[in-house]
Design an enzyme around this catalytic site. Sequence first.
Site, PDB file in Angstrom:
ATOM      1  N   TYR A  71     -36.699  53.014   6.680  1.00  0.00           N
ATOM      2  CA  TYR A  71     -37.830  52.197   7.147  1.00  0.00           C
ATOM      3  C   TYR A  71     -37.939  52.380   8.661  1.00  0.00           C
ATOM      4  O   TYR A  71     -37.611  53.457   9.167  1.00  0.00           O
ATOM      5  CB  TYR A  71     -37.582  50.741   6.704  1.00  0.00           C
ATOM      6  N   LYS A  93     -46.510  53.341 -22.222  1.00  0.00           N
ATOM      7  CA  LYS A  93     -46.888  54.718 -21.873  1.00  0.00           C
ATOM      8  C   LYS A  93     -46.066  55.185 -20.675  1.00  0.00           C
ATOM      9  O   LYS A  93     -45.565  56.314 -20.648  1.00  0.00           O
ATOM     10  CB  LYS A  93     -48.378  54.714 -21.513  1.00  0.00           C
TER      11      LYS A  93
END
Length: 468
Positions: free
Chosen positions: A113, A168
Amino acid sequence: MPVPGPGYSITVRVEAPPSAGAAGDLTSAVGRVGGVITAFDVVESHTDRVVVDITCNAMSANHARDISDTLGALPGVEVRKVSDRTFLMHLGGKIEVTAKVALRNRDDLSRAYTPGVARVCTAIAENPDDARRLTIKRNTVAVVTDGSAVLGLGNIGPAAALPVMEGKAALFKKFGSVDAWPVCLDTQDTEEIIRTVELIAPVYGGINLEDIAAPRCFEIEARLREKLDIPVFHDDQHGTAICVVAALRNALRVVGKDLSDCKVVVCGVGAAGSAIIRLLLQRHTGDKLGPVDILAVDVDGIVHGARGDTDANLRWVATNTNRDGVSGRLHDALVGADVFIGVSAPNLFGAEQVATMAPDPVVFALANPDPEIDPLEAQRHAAVVATGRSDYPNQINNVLAFPGVFRGLLDAQAHTITDEMLLAAADAIADVVDGERLNASFIVPSVFDAAVAPAVADAVRKAATATA
Ligand SMILES: NC(=O)c1ccc[n+]([C@@H]2O[C@H](COP(=O)([O-])OP(=O)(O)OC[C@H]3O[C@@H](n4cnc5c(N)ncnc54)[C@H](O)[C@@H]3O)[C@@H](O)[C@H]2O)c1
């Protein structure tokens, strides 16, 4: 006729007497009402009672209730709790995000970060193609739906569609190592869907459209393909078409026929049917085999030019099929046909119509959950029968295609998807079934065959690299 299956699996916790015959009474009670026991676990044992978890498959929610009522009616037996194992599996959702990098200390934080990440951002700002190298875009697909045509449930909306889209995404990961994320949109407006997908596209390496109703799905896919620089694939159309073309190639090998000599009836000209017709026609154009003789049939009968259809998809189908301009109903179309491919509605014909087809006919009855013809009826006269169901041989299941297709597209960093890639995927699936294993009950590989997704990915990657 439905059979007990894991989709309606329950665990019934009962308290019963500790007698020698109690276990037999419990299991035979389940069997008497048609349940199939898959596990019997004693979870507590006392001198005066035992507590048992009986797990069994049922045929429906009502049948599951009958099973627990029957157990509760046995002398000395008390039902404590009934758990629906399918709902248990969905508690809290089926997928999650996990970090690929360790964040153990300040040093790690400073690179994953701020401040370190800023230099990576700048690199991408200067060279946007680096997004595929330095971000999740490299391996991430959006599974986009508006919830308008979900399974056989119809227009149930975006929130209710989420369990399917999560499933899915789980399949993408399991079979293709693709990171897919559900994007269920709270709109069914074509322009809003297109604009929204365009706005979110920077994050993704591909877009998988899912369960969006026809004819809206055709325009959404076509317009997104024009606008975006990543592949857009409507699985209900092209995933189905890939699997059907693969299965048909092997079915025709079994009966010793050539597609160019066959009369093919495609019943259902919605999302699945029109994509199947397009890919079959494309196969023949590409292979220069001459026009394949297709009759398309929908709820209004055989599609032909004089019907006056205004829908653009039906007009295209009328122009490119039915070379003799015949009219009539499905039963008329079937007379003399070599191949029936159904992606339409349940129970449209019986064995007597299959008997009117050409010798050794091939019947793919794919309407889900109830096919166009009972597969057992079809088998009376057909040489090869396939369905979309897992409880019969030859299940045509899109899982054979989409994980490998996107694996190949992402690996090739493809910007588009072409018919050549779809046909390459179909051939790869068909080729997994070698001559040693091919027979009337085995024209497509199992969805758990570990060879399928890598073969499809490889074929798509090669086709994508060739067109790049
Ligand atoms: N792999 C698979 O097994 C697989 C894949 C895709 C679709 N399907 C099944 O195929 C069916 C259609 O799916 P879709 O997404 O294309 O739906 P869709 O709504 O887009 O199209 C349905 C088509 O069926 C036609 N139809 C409806 N009733 C009919 C009748 N009585 N006679 C003739 N035609 C009729 C409609 O006119 C329309 O052309 C569904 O049952 C779906 O579950 C199965």
